[in-house]
Motif scaffolding. Structure first.
Motif, PDB file in Angstrom:
ATOM      1  N   ALA A  34      29.962  77.300   9.688  1.00  0.00           N
ATOM      2  CA  ALA A  34      30.984  76.604   8.893  1.00  0.00           C
ATOM      3  C   ALA A  34      30.270  75.887   7.756  1.00  0.00           C
ATOM      4  O   ALA A  34      29.324  75.133   7.992  1.00  0.00           O
ATOM      5  CB  ALA A  34      31.746  75.604   9.753  1.00  0.00           C
ATOM      6  N   GLY A  36      30.707  73.292   4.794  1.00  0.00           N
ATOM      7  CA  GLY A  36      31.570  72.242   4.282  1.00  0.00           C
ATOM      8  C   GLY A  36      31.079  71.721   2.948  1.00  0.00           C
ATOM      9  O   GLY A  36      30.140  72.252   2.349  1.00  0.00           O
ATOM     10  N   THR A  41      29.084  68.291   7.064  1.00  0.00           N
ATOM     11  CA  THR A  41      30.168  69.196   7.461  1.00  0.00           C
ATOM     12  C   THR A  41      29.748  70.658   7.429  1.00  0.00           C
ATOM     13  O   THR A  41      30.594  71.552   7.451  1.00  0.00           O
ATOM     14  CB  THR A  41      31.401  68.984   6.562  1.00  0.00           C
ATOM     15  N   LEU A  77      34.827  75.580   4.644  1.00  0.00           N
ATOM     16  CA  LEU A  77      35.752  74.475   4.823  1.00  0.00           C
ATOM     17  C   LEU A  77      36.088  73.882   3.473  1.00  0.00           C
ATOM     18  O   LEU A  77      35.193  73.588   2.682  1.00  0.00           O
ATOM     19  CB  LEU A  77      35.129  73.395   5.725  1.00  0.00           C
TER      20      LEU A  77
END
Length: 81
Positions: A34, A36, A41, A77
């Motif tokens: 992921a 971010g 993140t 994200l």
């Protein structure tokens, strides 16, 4: 005459579980990345094949490069305003 093209060897990544401390190799399909808006993140995750724990670890720039280059599925994200 025909050429035989060998399929590339599947990419595997070495990983460890912080819960049971097992060390193992994972296929790219067993890892999720992921990305971010910040380093806080951006992470990768997998399930430990030994104890079934859900593992989530931070991913810096180099890890992101290695995982994406190795075919790990990536989720971007988006920041909400």
């Amino acid at each position: 005459m025909s050429a035989v093209v060998a399929a590339p060897a599947p990419v595997v990544f070495k990983a460890a579980c912080p819960d049971c401390r097992a060390r193992f190799e994972l296929a790219a399909s067993a890892i999720r990345l992921a990305i971010g808006a910040s380093s806080r993140t951006t992470f990768y995750s997998f399930t430990c094949p030994e104890c079934d724990a859900a593992v989530r670890k931070p991913a810096g720039e180099r890890i992101v490069e290695l995982l994406t280059g190795g075919g790990v599925r990536t989720l971007r994200l988006h920041q909400t305003v």
